[in-house]
Design a protein around this motif. Structure first.
Motif, PDB file in Angstrom:
ATOM      1  N   THR A  71      40.802  28.793  32.763  1.00  0.00           N
ATOM      2  CA  THR A  71      42.221  29.063  34.159  1.00  0.00           C
ATOM      3  C   THR A  71      42.808  30.460  33.753  1.00  0.00           C
ATOM      4  O   THR A  71      42.935  31.277  35.119  1.00  0.00           O
ATOM      5  N   LEU A  72      43.082  30.087  33.297  1.00  0.00           N
ATOM      6  CA  LEU A  72      44.611  31.101  32.414  1.00  0.00           C
ATOM      7  C   LEU A  72      43.353  32.955  32.001  1.00  0.00           C
ATOM      8  O   LEU A  72      44.129  34.070  32.529  1.00  0.00           O
ATOM      9  N   ASP A  73      42.704  32.398  31.925  1.00  0.00           N
ATOM     10  CA  ASP A  73      41.965  33.426  31.735  1.00  0.00           C
ATOM     11  C   ASP A  73      41.233  34.695  32.680  1.00  0.00           C
ATOM     12  O   ASP A  73      40.601  35.915  32.745  1.00  0.00           O
ATOM     13  N   ALA A  74      40.986  34.041  33.660  1.00  0.00           N
ATOM     14  CA  ALA A  74      40.411  33.666  35.430  1.00  0.00           C
ATOM     15  C   ALA A  74      41.974  34.674  36.063  1.00  0.00           C
ATOM     16  O   ALA A  74      41.101  36.016  36.975  1.00  0.00           O
ATOM     17  N   GLN A  75      42.433  34.391  35.470  1.00  0.00           N
ATOM     18  CA  GLN A  75      43.515  34.628  35.971  1.00  0.00           C
ATOM     19  C   GLN A  75      44.395  36.023  35.676  1.00  0.00           C
ATOM     20  O   GLN A  75      44.452  36.758  36.343  1.00  0.00           O
ATOM     21  N   ALA A  76      44.390  35.909  34.734  1.00  0.00           N
ATOM     22  CA  ALA A  76      44.463  37.352  33.837  1.00  0.00           C
ATOM     23  C   ALA A  76      43.852  38.498  33.946  1.00  0.00           C
ATOM     24  O   ALA A  76      43.858  39.943  34.099  1.00  0.00           O
ATOM     25  N   ALA A  77      42.040  38.187  34.446  1.00  0.00           N
ATOM     26  CA  ALA A  77      40.588  38.991  35.481  1.00  0.00           C
ATOM     27  C   ALA A  77      40.704  39.764  36.617  1.00  0.00           C
ATOM     28  O   ALA A  77      40.533  40.380  36.745  1.00  0.00           O
ATOM     29  N   LEU A  78      41.699  38.959  37.069  1.00  0.00           N
ATOM     30  CA  LEU A  78      42.635  39.286  38.251  1.00  0.00           C
ATOM     31  C   LEU A  78      42.950  40.655  38.618  1.00  0.00           C
ATOM     32  O   LEU A  78      42.449  41.303  39.548  1.00  0.00           O
ATOM     33  N   PRO A  79      43.719  41.880  37.170  1.00  0.00           N
ATOM     34  CA  PRO A  79      44.042  43.262  37.897  1.00  0.00           C
ATOM     35  C   PRO A  79      42.741  43.656  37.960  1.00  0.00           C
ATOM     36  O   PRO A  79      43.241  45.226  37.910  1.00  0.00           O
ATOM     37  N   ASP A  89      37.394  31.582  45.503  1.00  0.00           N
ATOM     38  CA  ASP A  89      37.976  31.827  44.339  1.00  0.00           C
ATOM     39  C   ASP A  89      39.219  32.531  43.877  1.00  0.00           C
ATOM     40  O   ASP A  89      39.559  32.630  43.020  1.00  0.00           O
ATOM     41  N   SER A  90      38.984  33.219  44.181  1.00  0.00           N
ATOM     42  CA  SER A  90      39.613  34.643  43.894  1.00  0.00           C
ATOM     43  C   SER A  90      40.930  34.641  44.710  1.00  0.00           C
ATOM     44  O   SER A  90      42.143  35.331  43.981  1.00  0.00           O
ATOM     45  N   VAL A  91      41.212  33.825  45.970  1.00  0.00           N
ATOM     46  CA  VAL A  91      42.275  33.438  46.231  1.00  0.00           C
ATOM     47  C   VAL A  91      42.646  32.238  46.183  1.00  0.00           C
ATOM     48  O   VAL A  91      44.274  32.472  45.512  1.00  0.00           O
ATOM     49  N   ALA A  92      42.198  31.480  45.441  1.00  0.00           N
ATOM     50  CA  ALA A  92      42.589  30.157  44.620  1.00  0.00           C
ATOM     51  C   ALA A  92      43.729  31.147  42.864  1.00  0.00           C
ATOM     52  O   ALA A  92      44.472  30.133  43.087  1.00  0.00           O
ATOM     53  N   THR A  93      42.417  31.391  42.220  1.00  0.00           N
ATOM     54  CA  THR A  93      43.162  32.140  41.405  1.00  0.00           C
ATOM     55  C   THR A  93      44.310  32.399  40.998  1.00  0.00           C
ATOM     56  O   THR A  93      45.181  32.106  40.797  1.00  0.00           O
ATOM     57  N   SER A  94      44.352  33.839  42.780  1.00  0.00           N
ATOM     58  CA  SER A  94      45.853  34.384  42.895  1.00  0.00           C
ATOM     59  C   SER A  94      47.204  33.481  43.228  1.00  0.00           C
ATOM     60  O   SER A  94      47.742  33.521  42.588  1.00  0.00           O
ATOM     61  N   ILE A  95      46.971  31.982  43.580  1.00  0.00           N
ATOM     62  CA  ILE A  95      47.878  31.321  44.354  1.00  0.00           C
ATOM     63  C   ILE A  95      48.069  31.105  42.704  1.00  0.00           C
ATOM     64  O   ILE A  95      48.636  31.011  42.375  1.00  0.00           O
ATOM     65  N   GLY A  96      47.530  30.256  41.806  1.00  0.00           N
ATOM     66  CA  GLY A  96      47.415  29.851  40.692  1.00  0.00           C
ATOM     67  C   GLY A  96      48.582  30.960  39.917  1.00  0.00           C
ATOM     68  O   GLY A  96      49.274  29.927  39.001  1.00  0.00           O
ATOM     69  N   ALA A 138      38.437  24.493  43.733  1.00  0.00           N
ATOM     70  CA  ALA A 138      39.617  25.191  43.633  1.00  0.00           C
ATOM     71  C   ALA A 138      41.263  24.617  43.292  1.00  0.00           C
ATOM     72  O   ALA A 138      42.368  25.482  42.735  1.00  0.00           O
ATOM     73  N   MET A 139      41.094  22.837  42.839  1.00  0.00           N
ATOM     74  CA  MET A 139      42.665  22.952  41.864  1.00  0.00           C
ATOM     75  C   MET A 139      41.972  23.305  40.298  1.00  0.00           C
ATOM     76  O   MET A 139      43.109  23.537  39.541  1.00  0.00           O
ATOM     77  N   ARG A 140      41.002  23.020  40.245  1.00  0.00           N
ATOM     78  CA  ARG A 140      40.743  23.892  38.460  1.00  0.00           C
ATOM     79  C   ARG A 140      40.914  25.491  38.606  1.00  0.00           C
ATOM     80  O   ARG A 140      41.617  26.225  37.144  1.00  0.00           O
ATOM     81  N   LEU A 141      40.756  26.070  39.514  1.00  0.00           N
ATOM     82  CA  LEU A 141      41.322  27.352  39.669  1.00  0.00           C
ATOM     83  C   LEU A 141      42.346  28.067  39.715  1.00  0.00           C
ATOM     84  O   LEU A 141      43.171  28.420  39.227  1.00  0.00           O
ATOM     85  N   VAL A 142      43.581  26.909  40.459  1.00  0.00           N
ATOM     86  CA  VAL A 142      44.818  27.224  40.134  1.00  0.00           C
ATOM     87  C   VAL A 142      45.310  26.659  39.343  1.00  0.00           C
ATOM     88  O   VAL A 142      46.598  26.659  38.774  1.00  0.00           O
ATOM     89  N   LEU A 147      55.417  39.455  41.390  1.00  0.00           N
ATOM     90  CA  LEU A 147      55.772  38.594  40.204  1.00  0.00           C
ATOM     91  C   LEU A 147      54.659  38.444  39.755  1.00  0.00           C
ATOM     92  O   LEU A 147      54.769  37.633  38.441  1.00  0.00           O
ATOM     93  N   ALA A 148      53.068  38.871  40.058  1.00  0.00           N
ATOM     94  CA  ALA A 148      52.349  38.066  39.394  1.00  0.00           C
ATOM     95  C   ALA A 148      51.780  39.267  38.130  1.00  0.00           C
ATOM     96  O   ALA A 148      51.720  38.168  36.941  1.00  0.00           O
ATOM     97  N   LEU A 149      52.267  40.390  38.370  1.00  0.00           N
ATOM     98  CA  LEU A 149      52.250  40.933  37.101  1.00  0.00           C
ATOM     99  C   LEU A 149      53.147  40.723  36.632  1.00  0.00           C
ATOM    100  O   LEU A 149      52.966  40.617  34.917  1.00  0.00           O
ATOM    101  N   LYS A 150      54.059  39.814  36.024  1.00  0.00           N
ATOM    102  CA  LYS A 150      55.475  39.256  35.305  1.00  0.00           C
ATOM    103  C   LYS A 150      54.676  38.674  34.564  1.00  0.00           C
ATOM    104  O   LYS A 150      54.806  37.733  33.354  1.00  0.00           O
ATOM    105  N   GLN A 151      53.384  37.424  35.832  1.00  0.00           N
ATOM    106  CA  GLN A 151      53.241  36.334  34.595  1.00  0.00           C
ATOM    107  C   GLN A 151      51.899  36.221  33.344  1.00  0.00           C
ATOM    108  O   GLN A 151      51.616  35.499  33.215  1.00  0.00           O
ATOM    109  N   LEU A 152      51.332  37.910  33.639  1.00  0.00           N
ATOM    110  CA  LEU A 152      49.939  38.142  32.576  1.00  0.00           C
ATOM    111  C   LEU A 152      50.701  38.962  32.090  1.00  0.00           C
ATOM    112  O   LEU A 152      51.211  39.484  31.441  1.00  0.00           O
TER     113      LEU A 152
END
Length: 213
Positions: free
Chosen positions: A114-122, A149-156, A34-38, A208-213
């Motif tokens: 980790t950033l790639d996983a976050q970028a794939a959320l949309p 996984d998807s929640v931790a990535t969202s929080i990150g 979870a820490m890795r995904l965040v 906020l999330a889309l602003k980070q992508l």
């Protein structure tokens, strides 16, 4: 998908004897998933006793930790550590108290993953999120939902203000905000399975999330 995320080992002090124990089997902590995904980094300061006769470790105690998941990983790793036995001088105790710091750090490649996983959320659909959620509750009911996984990535993603690792405060604020929104996200995804997961978020969090992508 598994890979090594950096964990640095630093001696803080060794007392009760002039001899500094030598690792026969050094600690090999596992970076909490979870820490890795965040994308969160942290440190644990941990104390324990080493028996000079066989190099075994006992009385493992966490003295400071940035997060309970880091603590659990550090404790599990230290419990398996072994040292080279040594001969104590007359009048010295058979056991030596040691305090050690374990620093959990992500290298550039790990952070990029980790950033790639976050970028794939949309690209995640609600129906798939709902499936993941049901499966997680079935097989990991003892773990909090934020570690999914998807929640931790969202929080990150929400905790990000730069490509660097978020601070502990940023993580806690993002975790609190997303956990508060999670029941409504779950209901909306259940009612609109073809909706994209991120579009089920409250407007403020989505912006906020889309602003980070």
């Amino acid at each position: 998908m598994k890979r090594w995320f950096g964990i640095l080992l630093c001696w803080c002090c060794a007392v009760q004897a002039e001899h500094v124990p030598t690792f026969a089997q050094p600690p090999a902590p596992v970076y909490p998933r979870a820490m890795r995904l965040v994308g969160l980094e942290g440190a644990v300061r941990i104390g324990y006793q080493v028996d000079s006769r066989d190099g075994s470790v006992s009385h493992v105690t966490v003295k400071h930790s940035d997060h309970a998941l880091f603590s659990a990983s550090a404790e599990a790793a230290i419990a398996k550590v072994r040292f080279e036995p040594w001969t104590v001088a007359a009048g010295e105790p058979l056991k030596t108290d040691v305090v050690q710091s374990l620093l959990f750090r992500m290298d550039e490649q790990s952070m990029a993953m980790t950033l790639d996983a976050q970028a794939a959320l949309p690209q995640l659909q609600c129906k798939l999120f709902s499936y993941y959620l049901a499966t997680y509750r079935q097989i990991r009911s003892h773990q909090p939902l934020w570690q999914m996984d998807s929640v931790a990535t969202s929080i990150g993603l929400l905790a990000r203000t730069s490509p660097a690792s978020p601070t502990l405060l940023q993580f806690k604020q993002a975790q609190q905000a997303f956990e508060a929104a999670l029941p409504s996200i779950e209901r909306r995804c259940a009612g609109q399975p073809d909706l994209m997961f991120i579009d089920a978020w409250p407007q403020q969090l989505r912006d906020l999330a889309l602003k980070q992508l």
